[in-house]
Motif scaffolding. Structure first.
Motif, PDB file in Angstrom:
ATOM      1  N   VAL A 182      33.078  36.621  45.622  1.00 14.03           N
ATOM      2  CA  VAL A 182      32.111  36.846  45.800  1.00 14.03           C
ATOM      3  C   VAL A 182      31.298  36.666  47.079  1.00 14.03           C
ATOM      4  CG1 VAL A 182      29.684  36.049  44.789  1.00 14.03           C
ATOM      5  CG2 VAL A 182      31.229  36.316  43.245  1.00 14.03           C
ATOM      6  N   VAL A 183      30.400  37.792  47.706  1.00 14.00           N
ATOM      7  CA  VAL A 183      29.791  37.360  48.874  1.00 14.00           C
ATOM      8  C   VAL A 183      28.455  37.444  48.807  1.00 14.00           C
ATOM      9  CG1 VAL A 183      29.913  38.391  51.284  1.00 14.00           C
ATOM     10  CG2 VAL A 183      31.749  38.576  49.951  1.00 14.00           C
ATOM     11  N   GLY A 184      27.896  36.094  49.344  1.00 15.84           N
ATOM     12  CA  GLY A 184      26.427  36.117  49.424  1.00 15.84           C
ATOM     13  C   GLY A 184      25.637  36.704  50.482  1.00 15.84           C
ATOM     14  N   CYS A 185      25.000  37.814  50.108  1.00 17.12           N
ATOM     15  CA  CYS A 185      24.233  38.566  51.315  1.00 17.12           C
ATOM     16  C   CYS A 185      22.795  38.595  50.818  1.00 17.12           C
ATOM     17  CB  CYS A 185      24.672  39.847  51.525  1.00 17.12           C
ATOM     18  SG  CYS A 185      26.398  40.090  51.854  1.00 17.12           S
ATOM     19  N   ASP A 186      22.470  37.362  50.103  1.00 12.02           N
ATOM     20  CA  ASP A 186      21.259  37.526  49.505  1.00 12.02           C
ATOM     21  C   ASP A 186      20.062  36.441  50.092  1.00 12.02           C
ATOM     22  OD1 ASP A 186      22.816  35.303  48.760  1.00 12.02           O
ATOM     23  OD2 ASP A 186      21.996  34.973  47.074  1.00 12.02           O
ATOM     24  N   GLY A 187      20.267  36.489  51.544  1.00  9.77           N
ATOM     25  CA  GLY A 187      19.149  36.263  52.432  1.00  9.77           C
ATOM     26  C   GLY A 187      19.040  34.828  52.797  1.00  9.77           C
ATOM     27  N   VAL A 188      17.670  34.453  53.134  1.00  7.54           N
ATOM     28  CA  VAL A 188      17.550  32.942  53.916  1.00  7.54           C
ATOM     29  C   VAL A 188      17.672  31.858  52.488  1.00  7.54           C
ATOM     30  CG1 VAL A 188      15.827  31.292  54.790  1.00  7.54           C
ATOM     31  CG2 VAL A 188      16.152  33.902  55.723  1.00  7.54           C
ATOM     32  N   ARG A 189      16.760  32.145  51.485  1.00  6.86           N
ATOM     33  CA  ARG A 189      16.985  31.427  50.194  1.00  6.86           C
ATOM     34  C   ARG A 189      18.036  31.826  49.265  1.00  6.86           C
ATOM     35  NH1 ARG A 189      12.007  33.186  51.826  1.00  6.86           N
ATOM     36  NH2 ARG A 189      10.321  31.362  52.022  1.00  6.86           N
ATOM     37  N   SER A 190      19.185  32.144  49.765  1.00  9.40           N
ATOM     38  CA  SER A 190      20.409  32.512  49.154  1.00  9.40           C
ATOM     39  C   SER A 190      20.967  31.524  48.012  1.00  9.40           C
ATOM     40  CB  SER A 190      21.663  32.364  49.959  1.00  9.40           C
ATOM     41  OG  SER A 190      22.822  32.675  49.449  1.00  9.40           O
ATOM     42  N   ALA A 191      20.879  32.132  46.619  1.00  8.69           N
ATOM     43  CA  ALA A 191      21.279  31.580  45.571  1.00  8.69           C
ATOM     44  C   ALA A 191      22.642  31.409  45.515  1.00  8.69           C
ATOM     45  CB  ALA A 191      20.975  32.622  44.046  1.00  8.69           C
ATOM     46  N   VAL A 192      23.419  32.450  45.941  1.00  4.04           N
ATOM     47  CA  VAL A 192      24.912  32.030  46.217  1.00  4.04           C
ATOM     48  C   VAL A 192      25.263  30.910  47.047  1.00  4.04           C
ATOM     49  CG1 VAL A 192      27.159  32.934  47.157  1.00  4.04           C
ATOM     50  CG2 VAL A 192      25.557  34.244  45.756  1.00  4.04           C
ATOM     51  N   ARG A 193      24.598  30.586  47.986  1.00  7.83           N
ATOM     52  CA  ARG A 193      24.880  29.549  49.261  1.00  7.83           C
ATOM     53  C   ARG A 193      24.452  28.215  48.386  1.00  7.83           C
ATOM     54  NH1 ARG A 193      21.107  30.354  53.046  1.00  7.83           N
ATOM     55  NH2 ARG A 193      19.844  28.906  51.951  1.00  7.83           N
ATOM     56  N   SER A 194      23.115  28.376  47.772  1.00 10.25           N
ATOM     57  CA  SER A 194      22.842  27.052  47.162  1.00 10.25           C
ATOM     58  C   SER A 194      23.768  26.677  45.960  1.00 10.25           C
ATOM     59  CB  SER A 194      21.249  27.167  46.399  1.00 10.25           C
ATOM     60  OG  SER A 194      20.956  25.876  45.991  1.00 10.25           O
ATOM     61  N   LEU A 195      24.165  27.484  45.019  1.00 16.63           N
ATOM     62  CA  LEU A 195      25.000  27.370  44.025  1.00 16.63           C
ATOM     63  C   LEU A 195      26.135  26.718  44.473  1.00 16.63           C
ATOM     64  CD1 LEU A 195      23.761  30.215  41.727  1.00 16.63           C
ATOM     65  CD2 LEU A 195      23.358  27.735  41.332  1.00 16.63           C
ATOM     66  N   SER A 196      26.822  27.185  45.475  1.00 15.47           N
ATOM     67  CA  SER A 196      28.074  27.008  46.101  1.00 15.47           C
ATOM     68  C   SER A 196      28.197  25.271  46.768  1.00 15.47           C
ATOM     69  CB  SER A 196      28.658  27.962  47.129  1.00 15.47           C
ATOM     70  OG  SER A 196      28.705  29.072  46.296  1.00 15.47           O
ATOM     71  N   GLY A 197      26.991  24.952  46.914  1.00  9.07           N
ATOM     72  CA  GLY A 197      26.709  23.620  47.782  1.00  9.07           C
ATOM     73  C   GLY A 197      26.939  23.587  49.153  1.00  9.07           C
ATOM     74  N   ILE A 198      26.629  24.981  49.737  1.00  7.06           N
ATOM     75  CA  ILE A 198      26.860  24.864  51.219  1.00  7.06           C
ATOM     76  C   ILE A 198      25.410  24.719  51.813  1.00  7.06           C
ATOM     77  CG2 ILE A 198      27.390  26.641  52.960  1.00  7.06           C
ATOM     78  CD1 ILE A 198      29.094  28.268  51.083  1.00  7.06           C
ATOM     79  N   SER A 251       9.196  31.636  61.545  1.00  2.26           N
ATOM     80  CA  SER A 251      10.580  31.927  61.339  1.00  2.26           C
ATOM     81  C   SER A 251      11.346  30.281  61.487  1.00  2.26           C
ATOM     82  CB  SER A 251      11.218  32.659  62.540  1.00  2.26           C
ATOM     83  OG  SER A 251      10.932  33.823  62.564  1.00  2.26           O
ATOM     84  N   ASP A 252      12.544  30.398  60.927  1.00  3.63           N
ATOM     85  CA  ASP A 252      13.350  29.096  60.996  1.00  3.63           C
ATOM     86  C   ASP A 252      14.617  29.417  61.840  1.00  3.63           C
ATOM     87  OD1 ASP A 252      11.903  28.025  58.935  1.00  3.63           O
ATOM     88  OD2 ASP A 252      13.174  28.263  57.197  1.00  3.63           O
ATOM     89  N   GLN A 253      15.115  28.459  62.377  1.00  6.64           N
ATOM     90  CA  GLN A 253      16.408  28.390  63.108  1.00  6.64           C
ATOM     91  C   GLN A 253      17.579  27.625  62.227  1.00  6.64           C
ATOM     92  OE1 GLN A 253      16.013  31.016  65.441  1.00  6.64           O
ATOM     93  NE2 GLN A 253      16.840  29.627  66.903  1.00  6.64           N
ATOM     94  N   ARG A 254      18.335  28.435  61.520  1.00  6.60           N
ATOM     95  CA  ARG A 254      19.380  27.522  60.403  1.00  6.60           C
ATOM     96  C   ARG A 254      20.552  28.349  60.303  1.00  6.60           C
ATOM     97  NH1 ARG A 254      16.237  23.628  57.886  1.00  6.60           N
ATOM     98  NH2 ARG A 254      14.292  24.162  57.654  1.00  6.60           N
ATOM     99  N   GLY A 294      25.374  37.642  56.910  1.00  8.36           N
ATOM    100  CA  GLY A 294      23.882  37.968  57.109  1.00  8.36           C
ATOM    101  C   GLY A 294      22.980  36.639  57.054  1.00  8.36           C
ATOM    102  N   ASP A 295      21.708  36.871  56.699  1.00  5.94           N
ATOM    103  CA  ASP A 295      20.790  35.933  56.714  1.00  5.94           C
ATOM    104  C   ASP A 295      21.024  34.586  55.447  1.00  5.94           C
ATOM    105  OD1 ASP A 295      19.136  37.361  58.315  1.00  5.94           O
ATOM    106  OD2 ASP A 295      17.689  37.837  56.876  1.00  5.94           O
ATOM    107  N   ALA A 296      21.984  35.057  54.741  1.00  7.21           N
ATOM    108  CA  ALA A 296      22.443  33.696  53.798  1.00  7.21           C
ATOM    109  C   ALA A 296      23.210  32.886  54.571  1.00  7.21           C
ATOM    110  CB  ALA A 296      23.261  34.436  52.607  1.00  7.21           C
ATOM    111  N   ALA A 297      24.008  33.363  55.510  1.00  2.00           N
ATOM    112  CA  ALA A 297      24.775  32.370  56.546  1.00  2.00           C
ATOM    113  C   ALA A 297      23.865  32.099  57.801  1.00  2.00           C
ATOM    114  CB  ALA A 297      25.895  33.301  57.166  1.00  2.00           C
ATOM    115  N   HIS A 298      22.781  32.800  58.344  1.00  2.00           N
ATOM    116  CA  HIS A 298      22.092  32.297  59.472  1.00  2.00           C
ATOM    117  C   HIS A 298      20.816  33.031  59.519  1.00  2.00           C
ATOM    118  CE1 HIS A 298      23.608  36.282  60.572  1.00  2.00           C
ATOM    119  NE2 HIS A 298      24.709  35.887  60.335  1.00  2.00           N
ATOM    120  N   THR A 299      19.843  32.303  59.935  1.00  2.00           N
ATOM    121  CA  THR A 299      18.440  32.976  60.332  1.00  2.00           C
ATOM    122  C   THR A 299      17.971  32.566  61.715  1.00  2.00           C
ATOM    123  OG1 THR A 299      16.450  33.558  59.304  1.00  2.00           O
ATOM    124  CG2 THR A 299      17.289  31.323  58.808  1.00  2.00           C
ATOM    125  N   HIS A 300      17.027  33.233  62.352  1.00  2.00           N
ATOM    126  CA  HIS A 300      16.638  32.782  63.289  1.00  2.00           C
ATOM    127  C   HIS A 300      15.439  33.687  63.894  1.00  2.00           C
ATOM    128  CE1 HIS A 300      18.476  36.425  65.490  1.00  2.00           C
ATOM    129  NE2 HIS A 300      19.458  36.019  64.701  1.00  2.00           N
TER     130      HIS A 300
END
Length: 509
Positions: A154-170, A264-267, A281-287
């Motif tokens: 599964v690849v999370g490309c679901d943006g700054v508020r990524s559900a995949v990232r959150s559910l994976s504990g990253i 904007s955020d820098q995360r 994408g934005d699920a991994a970085h945003t600026h």
């Protein structure tokens, strides 16, 4: 639904669509889950850099993309008169392609669907579990009912508020800015001449970009209004007042299609991979969008990750190949965050010393020798992944390969980027005897395309080089010679196929 996917991509923005198109084009069953019911009508990002266009050219999608946008060679510096000249670049695409994001998504979605990817809309990921065999998602539909999806990755490309990232504990550490900007897509009765225009003054900055269809993107950084709460709706009167105060002229702004106030955020995610879950994408970085790099970095993520996932799923990936995705892309995004942060602080500051610095930089950029490196940086052509430590590596290793005309014997001339459309490695052997090309025949023919001859006018290129499927140089001939190429083939392509081992042994006897 289509057969069980090998990869589920969550998010149908530019990053997710590019990744899905790449996977499906290689025959990997792929499904995209998107929570939106339809493509957004908002333009958001509004341009593609020369390097992004080169990546699309490597997949045969550049010409169709150009038809939807407006090529523009001159990037405004901010004094209303001077510009960065992208026309000086050694690229088939010496321009910025001005194009609203919704139009970019339209092109990329058509590519993904044509390649065989499946897009499921109104599908929100609410649960995620990993097992040895893959990843299971709980997905909620528009009717509130849930179902399960399973895939190898599964690849999370679901943006700054990524559900995949959150559910994976990253983790997603960083900072938020406390000042807001305004963007608007409008029509103008009195557009500037030239229509790509920017002014930076004591009050702030206004940048104008035409879409080529009578509408324009306005970016307004008004220092007098940067503390306005995000909740306060943008009005046409506010935009008119800010633009008039900064530019000193009336553009005749009317018929707003879209207006937005944003902060904007820098995360950045602390890791891009957790087992069989990856981020892009934005699920991994945003600026901050200074320099327009967000969409570009996301597409680069997708192209880098895709061929490595394909290798894993086709069974030829050497150990550690998938981990190289984070090793290469995390530092690139980190550097982008650092640069965009500096640019934004430079843009918003009203301090007298920084105003002087802005003026000095603007003057220096009028000098060709100083301007060209800056143009290359904005264009994305300076990207480099770290070469192997302690290796006898050619200086081009880790860099983007320039497109070159290949005058192949007994074949029509072909460009290197056209060869890369096969999504395989390309070995360019310009030696008369083809001593490097013969190495591929010892078991790597299914993963490497051999191009003999050609490009004799490119004295900047070595006699032979190996190019990865994403257009990055993996090897250039050095004093290590043939053994050096064999080592690199093992590193990136895995071992030779067993059927070729006996033939190789016989040839060596």
């Amino acid at each position: 639904m289509s057969p069980v996917p090998k990869v589920i991509v969550v998010g149908a923005g530019p990053t997710g669509l590019t990744l899905a198109a790449e996977l499906a084009s290689a025959g990997i069953p792929c499904r995209i889950l998107e929570r939106r019911a339809q493509r957004s009508s908002w333009s958001r990002a509004f341009g593609l850099t020369p390097y992004t266009m080169e990546l699309l050219d490597m997949r045969g999608q550049a010409d169709a993309t150009i038809e939807k946008g407006l090529p523009w060679k001159h990037g405004p510096l901010g004094d209303g008169k001077s510009y960065l000249d992208f026309g000086r670049l050694d690229s088939r695409f010496p321009f910025m392609l001005i194009m609203p994001q919704n139009r970019t998504e339209e092109v990329l979605e058509a590519w993904a669907l044509r390649a065989g990817a499946e897009l499921v809309r109104e599908a929100r990921v609410v649960g995620l579990r990993q097992e040895d065999s893959g990843v299971t998602l709980d997905v909620e539909g528009a009717d509130g009912k849930t179902w399960k999806e399973h895939a190898s990755y599964v690849v999370g490309c679901d943006g700054v508020r990524s559900a995949v990232r959150s559910l994976s504990g990253i983790g997603f550490e960083g900072m938020s800015y406390d000042c807001s900007l305004v963007t608007a897509d409008v029509r103008l009765k009195h557009p500037p001449d030239p229509p790509v225009h920017a002014i930076t003054g004591a009050r702030g900055t206004v940048a104008v970009f035409p879409y080529g269809d009578g509408t324009f993107r306005l970016i307004v950084l008004d220092r007098a209004r940067m503390q306005v709460p995000l909740e306060q709706a943008v009005t046409l009167e506010e935009v008119e007042q800010s633009v008039r105060a900064i530019l000193g002229v009336d553009l005749g702004i009317h018929e707003p299609l879209w207006m937005s106030r944003f902060r904007s955020d820098q995360r950045q995610a602390d890791r891009y991979r957790a087992g069989r879950v990856l981020l892009a994408g934005d699920a991994a970085h945003t600026h901050i969008p200074s320099g327009g790099q967000g969409l570009q970095v996301g597409v680069q993520d997708a192209i880098n990750l895709a061929w490595k996932l394909i290798a894993e799923l086709q069974g030829w990936a050497p150990e550690g190949l998938l981990d190289s995705y984070q090793e290469e892309r995390h530092p690139i995004a980190k550097a982008t965050l650092r640069k965009t942060d500096l640019v934004f602080k430079y843009e918003i500051s009203s301090a007298a010393p920084l105003r002087l610095v802005r003026w000095l930089i603007m003057q220096s950029l009028k000098v060709n020798a100083i301007q060209l490196p800056v143009v290359k940086e904005f264009a994305g052509l300076t990207l480099r992944y770290p070469p192997p430590r302690g290796a006898d590596a050619h200086p081009l290793v880790g860099r983007r390969v320039p497109d070159i005309q290949m005058d192949l014997p007994h074949a029509r001339p072909v460009r290197l980027y056209e060869l890369l459309r096969q999504r395989r490695f390309v070995l360019v052997d310009r030696t008369l005897e083809g001593r490097f090309a013969s190495v591929v025949g010892h078991g790597w023919e299914d993963r490497v395309v051999v191009a003999r001859g050609g490009a004799w006018d490119r004295i900047d290129l070595p006699p032979a080089l190996l190019v990865r499927p994403d257009g990055i140089v993996a090897w250039g001939v050095t004093r290590a010679g043939v053994p050096g190429l064999e080592a690199v083939l093992h590193k990136w392509c895995g071992g030779p196929t067993e059927a070729s081992v006996p033939a190789r042994a016989a040839a060596s006897a």
